[in-house]
Write a protein that holds these residues in place. Structure first.
Motif, PDB file in Angstrom:
ATOM      1  N   GLY A  93       0.807  -1.214   0.000  1.00  0.00           N
ATOM      2  CA  GLY A  93       0.000   0.000   0.000  1.00  0.00           C
ATOM      3  C   GLY A  93       0.842   1.266   0.000  1.00  0.00           C
ATOM      4  N   ILE A  94       0.194   2.366   0.337  1.00  0.00           N
ATOM      5  CA  ILE A  94       0.880   3.659   0.426  1.00  0.00           C
ATOM      6  C   ILE A  94       1.687   3.670   1.721  1.00  0.00           C
ATOM      7  N   PRO A  95       2.936   4.147   1.694  1.00  0.00           N
ATOM      8  CA  PRO A  95       3.752   4.166   2.921  1.00  0.00           C
ATOM      9  C   PRO A  95       3.066   4.905   4.070  1.00  0.00           C
ATOM     10  N   GLU A  96       3.213   4.346   5.262  1.00  0.00           N
ATOM     11  CA  GLU A  96       2.574   4.887   6.468  1.00  0.00           C
ATOM     12  C   GLU A  96       2.912   6.358   6.711  1.00  0.00           C
ATOM     13  N   GLU A  97       4.152   6.752   6.443  1.00  0.00           N
ATOM     14  CA  GLU A  97       4.537   8.154   6.692  1.00  0.00           C
ATOM     15  C   GLU A  97       3.764   9.118   5.796  1.00  0.00           C
ATOM     16  N   ILE A  98       3.427   8.710   4.592  1.00  0.00           N
ATOM     17  CA  ILE A  98       2.611   9.547   3.711  1.00  0.00           C
ATOM     18  C   ILE A  98       1.177   9.595   4.224  1.00  0.00           C
ATOM     19  N   LEU A  99       0.656   8.453   4.645  1.00  0.00           N
ATOM     20  CA  LEU A  99      -0.724   8.397   5.146  1.00  0.00           C
ATOM     21  C   LEU A  99      -0.906   9.244   6.399  1.00  0.00           C
ATOM     22  N   VAL A 100       0.047   9.175   7.320  1.00  0.00           N
ATOM     23  CA  VAL A 100      -0.048   9.930   8.575  1.00  0.00           C
ATOM     24  C   VAL A 100      -0.111  11.433   8.291  1.00  0.00           C
ATOM     25  N   GLU A 101       0.654  11.898   7.320  1.00  0.00           N
ATOM     26  CA  GLU A 101       0.663  13.319   6.971  1.00  0.00           C
ATOM     27  C   GLU A 101      -0.596  13.758   6.228  1.00  0.00           C
ATOM     28  N   ASN A 102      -1.377  12.800   5.739  1.00  0.00           N
ATOM     29  CA  ASN A 102      -2.552  13.113   4.925  1.00  0.00           C
ATOM     30  C   ASN A 102      -3.795  12.371   5.400  1.00  0.00           C
ATOM     31  N   GLU A 103      -3.890  12.137   6.694  1.00  0.00           N
ATOM     32  CA  GLU A 103      -4.967  11.302   7.233  1.00  0.00           C
ATOM     33  C   GLU A 103      -6.362  11.797   6.859  1.00  0.00           C
ATOM     34  N   GLU A 104      -6.546  13.116   6.763  1.00  0.00           N
ATOM     35  CA  GLU A 104      -7.867  13.657   6.439  1.00  0.00           C
ATOM     36  C   GLU A 104      -8.305  13.320   5.009  1.00  0.00           C
ATOM     37  N   ASN A 105      -7.371  12.919   4.172  1.00  0.00           N
ATOM     38  CA  ASN A 105      -7.672  12.565   2.786  1.00  0.00           C
ATOM     39  C   ASN A 105      -7.632  11.064   2.527  1.00  0.00           C
ATOM     40  N   CYS A 106      -7.559  10.266   3.591  1.00  0.00           N
ATOM     41  CA  CYS A 106      -7.506   8.815   3.439  1.00  0.00           C
ATOM     42  C   CYS A 106      -8.914   8.237   3.327  1.00  0.00           C
ATOM     43  N   ILE A 107      -9.097   7.339   2.370  1.00  0.00           N
ATOM     44  CA  ILE A 107     -10.382   6.693   2.134  1.00  0.00           C
ATOM     45  C   ILE A 107     -10.176   5.191   1.978  1.00  0.00           C
ATOM     46  N   ARG A 108     -11.240   4.442   2.213  1.00  0.00           N
ATOM     47  CA  ARG A 108     -11.141   2.982   2.104  1.00  0.00           C
ATOM     48  C   ARG A 108     -12.352   2.417   1.387  1.00  0.00           C
ATOM     49  N   ILE A 109     -12.181   1.215   0.879  1.00  0.00           N
ATOM     50  CA  ILE A 109     -13.278   0.437   0.321  1.00  0.00           C
ATOM     51  C   ILE A 109     -13.673  -0.567   1.403  1.00  0.00           C
ATOM     52  N   PRO A 110     -14.921  -0.532   1.875  1.00  0.00           N
ATOM     53  CA  PRO A 110     -15.329  -1.496   2.911  1.00  0.00           C
ATOM     54  C   PRO A 110     -15.210  -2.936   2.400  1.00  0.00           C
ATOM     55  N   MET A 111     -14.750  -3.813   3.269  1.00  0.00           N
ATOM     56  CA  MET A 111     -14.637  -5.243   2.935  1.00  0.00           C
ATOM     57  C   MET A 111     -14.546  -6.040   4.229  1.00  0.00           C
ATOM     58  N   GLY A 112     -14.644  -7.344   4.121  1.00  0.00           N
ATOM     59  CA  GLY A 112     -14.556  -8.215   5.285  1.00  0.00           C
ATOM     60  C   GLY A 112     -13.225  -8.070   5.998  1.00  0.00           C
ATOM     61  N   ASN A 113     -13.244  -8.313   7.314  1.00  0.00           N
ATOM     62  CA  ASN A 113     -12.019  -8.121   8.094  1.00  0.00           C
ATOM     63  C   ASN A 113     -11.014  -9.257   7.943  1.00  0.00           C
ATOM     64  N   ASP A 114     -11.375 -10.326   7.254  1.00  0.00           N
ATOM     65  CA  ASP A 114     -10.427 -11.417   7.060  1.00  0.00           C
ATOM     66  C   ASP A 114      -9.728 -11.345   5.696  1.00  0.00           C
ATOM     67  N   ILE A 115      -9.903 -10.220   4.992  1.00  0.00           N
ATOM     68  CA  ILE A 115      -9.268  -9.979   3.693  1.00  0.00           C
ATOM     69  C   ILE A 115      -8.277  -8.827   3.848  1.00  0.00           C
ATOM     70  N   ARG A 116      -7.047  -9.021   3.352  1.00  0.00           N
ATOM     71  CA  ARG A 116      -6.045  -7.965   3.457  1.00  0.00           C
ATOM     72  C   ARG A 116      -6.375  -6.787   2.558  1.00  0.00           C
ATOM     73  N   SER A 117      -6.747  -7.070   1.295  1.00  0.00           N
ATOM     74  CA  SER A 117      -7.089  -5.992   0.364  1.00  0.00           C
ATOM     75  C   SER A 117      -7.686  -6.586  -0.905  1.00  0.00           C
ATOM     76  N   LEU A 118      -8.267  -5.725  -1.711  1.00  0.00           N
ATOM     77  CA  LEU A 118      -8.756  -6.113  -3.028  1.00  0.00           C
ATOM     78  C   LEU A 118      -7.624  -5.980  -4.041  1.00  0.00           C
ATOM     79  N   ASN A 119      -7.818  -6.553  -5.214  1.00  0.00           N
ATOM     80  CA  ASN A 119      -6.866  -6.384  -6.303  1.00  0.00           C
ATOM     81  C   ASN A 119      -6.756  -4.896  -6.654  1.00  0.00           C
ATOM     82  N   LEU A 120      -5.558  -4.446  -6.953  1.00  0.00           N
ATOM     83  CA  LEU A 120      -5.313  -3.031  -7.216  1.00  0.00           C
ATOM     84  C   LEU A 120      -6.163  -2.492  -8.367  1.00  0.00           C
ATOM     85  N   SER A 121      -6.211  -3.202  -9.482  1.00  0.00           N
ATOM     86  CA  SER A 121      -6.975  -2.668 -10.616  1.00  0.00           C
ATOM     87  C   SER A 121      -8.466  -2.628 -10.302  1.00  0.00           C
TER      88      SER A 121
END
Length: 163
Positions: A104-132
């Motif tokens: 994913g995006i490096p944590e240091e970038i995310l911390v500096e931009n937390e107000e602009n962070c968004i997510r796609i809801p998904m089950g908690n047993d899945i790490r992530s969806l395919n990038l495309s």
């Protein structure tokens, strides 16, 4: 609309995303290092014959990207965000950034931009969806919010006489 890939690793994903960008009139921004060469056949195969029509730019690193786009509105897609991509208002000139497939995006970038962070809801047993797939989901919501400006919104069936 702009899609930003921060250090993508899999050429097929980037090829698929490039094709989606061409289909939607969206610019693609690639932040290095890339996990592949742009002339790899997997990239071209996934992007099919659309790659030469893609508006694409490359950057040495995230600082280089920021220097070339001062003041840009950048939404950052991450599984670590507190709010969904459907809870924000996208503008037609916004950038939507996605991180590399393995981390994913490096944590240091995310911390500096937390107000602009968004997510796609998904089950908690899945790490992530395919990038495309993730890019398509968020990009089409952003386009929907802007009434699919510049895109064909209806098709036409050709009625055949069946025997």
């Amino acid at each position: 609309m702009h899609i930003v890939l921060h250090q993508p690793e899999i050429p097929q994903n980037t090829g698929n995303i490039g094709r989606t960008c061409v289909a939607t009139g969206t610019s693609l921004h690639l932040i290095e290092p890339l996990g592949f060469r742009l002339n790899e056949k997997e990239l071209k195969r996934a992007g099919m014959d659309y790659w030469d029509r893609l508006d694409v730019a490359r950057y040495m690193d995230f600082n280089d990207f920021n220097e070339k786009h001062p003041g840009a509105k950048i939404w950052m897609a991450t599984t670590k965000a507190k709010r969904s991509y459907t809870e924000v208002s996208f503008g037609m000139d916004d950038f939507i950034m996605f991180g590399k497939e393995s981390a994913g995006i490096p944590e240091e970038i995310l911390v500096e931009n937390e107000e602009n962070c968004i997510r796609i809801p998904m089950g908690n047993d899945i790490r992530s969806l395919n990038l495309s797939n993730s890019v398509a989901i968020v990009l089409y919501e952003a386009l929907r919010q802007n009434d699919f400006k510049g895109l064909e919104k209806e098709g036409e069936l050709h009625r055949l006489h069946w025997k």
